[in-house]
Enzyme design. Structure first.
Site, mmCIF file in Angstrom:
data_model
loop_
_atom_site.group_PDB
_atom_site.id
_atom_site.type_symbol
_atom_site.label_atom_id
_atom_site.label_comp_id
_atom_site.label_asym_id
_atom_site.label_seq_id
_atom_site.Cartn_x
_atom_site.Cartn_y
_atom_site.Cartn_z
ATOM 1 N N GLU A 191 -10.449 6.782 4.982
ATOM 2 C CA GLU A 191 -9.344 6.168 5.833
ATOM 3 C C GLU A 191 -8.948 6.691 7.328
ATOM 4 O OE1 GLU A 191 -6.580 6.404 2.246
ATOM 5 O OE2 GLU A 191 -5.375 4.927 3.746
ATOM 6 N N ASP A 225 0.702 -1.353 -0.106
ATOM 7 C CA ASP A 225 -0.180 -0.141 0.408
ATOM 8 C C ASP A 225 0.628 1.219 0.112
ATOM 9 O OD1 ASP A 225 -3.067 0.519 1.100
ATOM 10 O OD2 ASP A 225 -1.706 1.968 0.419
HETATM 11 C C1 GLC Z 1 -4.428 4.156 0.040
HETATM 12 C C2 GLC Z 1 -5.206 2.405 0.002
HETATM 13 C C3 GLC Z 1 -5.306 1.888 -0.835
HETATM 14 C C4 GLC Z 1 -5.069 2.883 -1.636
HETATM 15 C C5 GLC Z 1 -3.979 4.001 -1.766
HETATM 16 C C6 GLC Z 1 -3.466 4.061 -3.171
HETATM 17 O O1 GLC Z 1 -3.853 4.530 1.109
HETATM 18 O O2 GLC Z 1 -5.025 1.989 1.570
HETATM 19 O O3 GLC Z 1 -6.655 1.580 -0.335
HETATM 20 O O4 GLC Z 1 -5.540 2.192 -2.985
HETATM 21 O O5 GLC Z 1 -3.789 4.088 -1.082
HETATM 22 O O6 GLC Z 1 -4.633 5.577 -3.819
#
Ligand code: GLC
Length: 649
Positions: free
Chosen positions: A513, A317
């Protein structure tokens, strides 16, 4: 593709360090066997030949995924980059209202650059995007209800159709990889990403995970197919107190059996990529802290790739590797050795390449691990047809009509909202009657769509930014006649008795988030977090006209006070751009409410899940309809404001 299910071998339980006293996983879900389809021998030979012809720097470049804001197409060529992404809030020329043509043109520039290297065999690029409720970063794209509402539809076929439509939207912009679906099983409503979870029921998440992957991936090589991502592995929705990126505290059996359920569905559907969770895991049975998932070799290399036979690619991530003890956002041999293949290193990608090459040369990473990672990346690219046909060969590329899925989204809205109360048959609203609409959310596409909408947080948007869609206010004006609808955001100074009904549209303001976490011990109570909504409702309740309240929320939030001030109450969750679907069921006729809660709805502000000591007001599966009315009456209210007792950290 259905894999023959196999009981998981005893070795997995032994791996768990626990005696096989219970069958894994619980509930007894049969675990998908490794991919039934035998590897494509010719493809594997082709891959091996390409890998053999690559330098270490070229291989590590292939494993690196910068954000498009921090790399140019020229640098993609220069550093042999394997993938890019547009994180939330990244658009062509940083123009939020960029057109499909703008997106497709930028995708072309990056795709062409990736092929313009001195590699003996040019390697096509993968571009990943968070299309988590439609192609939500793109102005003009229909945005679907977030997962929490879709769970209430209890309709896997609808989910597959939404996946197909989303894939079309993504391919219209020249992109071929969607970072969806989220397979979280939401345990605690405090979690800011609860709305990205379909349900607290792992069996529903498994059915939906299979359906969404099928919808997105099709047969992988079609003009309207994209790669799907099973995320976030593992236990993102099970953290203690719902702290985002926190620690899942449970037995291995629960972690795998409850929070792993969606992955079994996704694997059954042939998902090609898995994204790792920021969260960590503490094994309560073994009293052992396993640390962050980004460094968990046992669960990534051992279980996901070994026991479950996943042969696609695993992606980290956003800067997730920096949370592994001893790591930084530009270096993490532990994460490479744990089995992560592609590294989402948005800004520090150059240093990551340098440091990882150094780690290999110093013996901290075996080159065979690098070769395995690149092999997986090339396998996924070949399976998606990119080696044989460039992304922009799709007939959808650059087509604005590819973004349109309004009818499907409107159907999804109708099916995803839940009628919690309808005393004295206040609903359905009658055409020709005069209706007062109140509430700041009534005319806000932002509150209607929530986070991950145009921007990362879903904030800083005005209605015009969406270029498509309909607020509930507009939809009611269309359905009832504009002259029959009066709007007052706060409901003040209006003679309510002159109206036949009031529609109060309340809502959370967008978040994504950790920004959506309601941290313990703050009570999870809508009127506490949004007092203006309570004021607007109090301004119209009991003033001579029945009140229908519609609540936009990313979580089941305690709302007994609001429900008692309402004659009818609809949990609308985060319905997306098509407010018309809400108007359809509020007016009834050929559309009845069919939504049923996919999470239990709390009966106290400190009850945030479905533990035995939680007070549940409406059980999972609850939902009224015109066909099945029931009187609710007044709900219990606490004598004093809630104070959530201290729970041992
Ligand atoms: C974020 C998320 C993830 C996402 C990634 C790219 O922090 O946790 O779900 O796909 O970054 O944007």
């Amino acid at each position: 593709m259905k894999r023959p299910a196999l009981k998981v071998s005893l070795s997995l339980l032994l791996l768990a360090g626990c005696a096989p006293i219970q069958t894994f996983p619980r509930p007894p879900l049969e675990v998908a066997a490794p991919a039934a389809a035998a590897p494509d021998a010719a493809m594997e030979r082709r891959i091996a030949a390409i890998v053999a012809g690559m330098t270490l720097e070229q291989k590590v470049g292939q494993m690196t995924q910068p954000d498009v804001r921090y790399i140019t197409p020229e640098q993609v060529s220069q550093y042999y980059i394997g993938s890019v992404l547009n994180g939330g809030g990244a658009w062509p020329d940083m123009n939020k209202r960029a057109s499909v043509a703008d997106w497709a043109a930028l995708a072309d520039r990056f795709a062409d650059a990736a092929l313009a290297t001195d590699l003996p065999t040019p390697i096509p690029l993968l571009w990943g995007t968070d299309a988590v409720h439609g192609h939500n970063n793109v102005s003009g794209a229909t945005i679907f209800p977030h997962n929490i509402g879709l769970g209430a539809a209890n309709d896997p076929a609808l989910i597959e159709r939404i996946g197909r439509a989303t894939a079309r939207q993504v391919r219209a912009t020249g992109i071929t990889w969607a970072f969806a679906p989220t397979l979280a099983v939401g345990d605690n409503r405090r979690w800011g990403r609860t709305y990205e979870s379909w349900s607290s029921d792992p069996a529903l998440v498994r059915r939906y995970g299979e359906a969404m992957v099928r919808g997105l991936q099709g047969d992988l090589t079609g003009d309207a197919d994209v790669l799907a991502t099973a995320k976030h592995y593992l236990g993102d929705g099970g953290t203690f107190n719902g702290v985002d990126q926190g620690q899942a505290r449970m037995t291995r059996e629960d972690l795998l059996g409850r929070h792993g359920a969606g992955y079994l569905g996704a694997l059954d559907a042939g998902v090609q990529t898995v994204m790792i969770s920021y969260s960590g895991w503490y094994d309560t049975a073994a009293d052992q802290d396993h640390g962050k998932m980004h460094g968990n070799r046992d669960l990534i290399a051992g279980v996901l790739k070994g026991e479950l036979g996943f042969d696609g690619l695993v992606v980290s991530d956003w800067n997730g590797i920096e949370q592994v003890p001893g790591c930084a956002r530009d270096r993490c041999s532990q994460a490479v050795n744990a089995g992560i293949d592609m590294f989402m290193v948005p800004e520090d990608w150059r240093a990551f390449i340098t440091n990882t090459v150094e780690d290999v040369r110093a013996g901290r990473i075996a080159e065979s691990r690098i070769d395995d990672a690149v092999t997986r990346i090339l396998r996924v690219k070949m399976r998606s047809g990119l080696f044989d046909r460039p992304a922009d060969a799709s007939v959808l590329t650059g087509r604005a009509d590819g973004l349109d899925a309004r009818a499907l989204a409107r159907e999804a809205v109708r099916k995803s909202v839940v009628l919690l109360k309808n005393d004295d048959a206040v609903l359905p609203l009658q055409r020709g009657r005069r209706v007062l609409v109140v509430g700041a959310s009534a005319d806000s596409l932002s509150n209607q769509t929530g986070g991950w909408s145009l921007t990362w947080q879903g904030t800083e948007n005005v209605n015009a930014d969406f270029a498509t869609g309909q607020t509930l206010l507009t939809a009611l004006r269309e359905a009832l006649g504009a002259d029959n609808v009066v709007y007052s955001a706060d409901g003040s100074g209006v003679d309510v008795s002159r109206f036949d009904a009031v529609v109060a549209v309340l809502g959370e303001t967008p978040y994504a988030e950790y920004n959506g976490d309601v941290r313990f011990p703050v009570p999870v109570q809508h009127s506490l977090q949004h007092p203006a909504d309570l004021a607007a409702l109090r301004a119209v309740s009991g003033k001579g006209a029945p009140v229908v309240t519609v609540l936009y929320s990313g979580r089941p939030a305690y709302a007994n006070d609001l429900i008692n001030l309402s004659d009818a109450f609809v949990a609308a969750f985060l319905p997306g751009t098509e407010g018309g679907g809400l108007a359809d069921v509020l007016l009834g006729g050929q559309h009845d409410f069919t939504g049923r809660l996919s999470f239990a709805w709390p009966g106290s502000a400190c009850s945030t899940g479905e533990d035995p000591d939680d007070v549940v007001q409406f059980a999972r599966g609850y939902g009224l309809s015109y066909a099945r009315p029931a009187r609710l009456g007044p709900l219990p209210l606490p004598a004093t404001p809630a104070t959530c007792e201290t729970i041992a950290p």
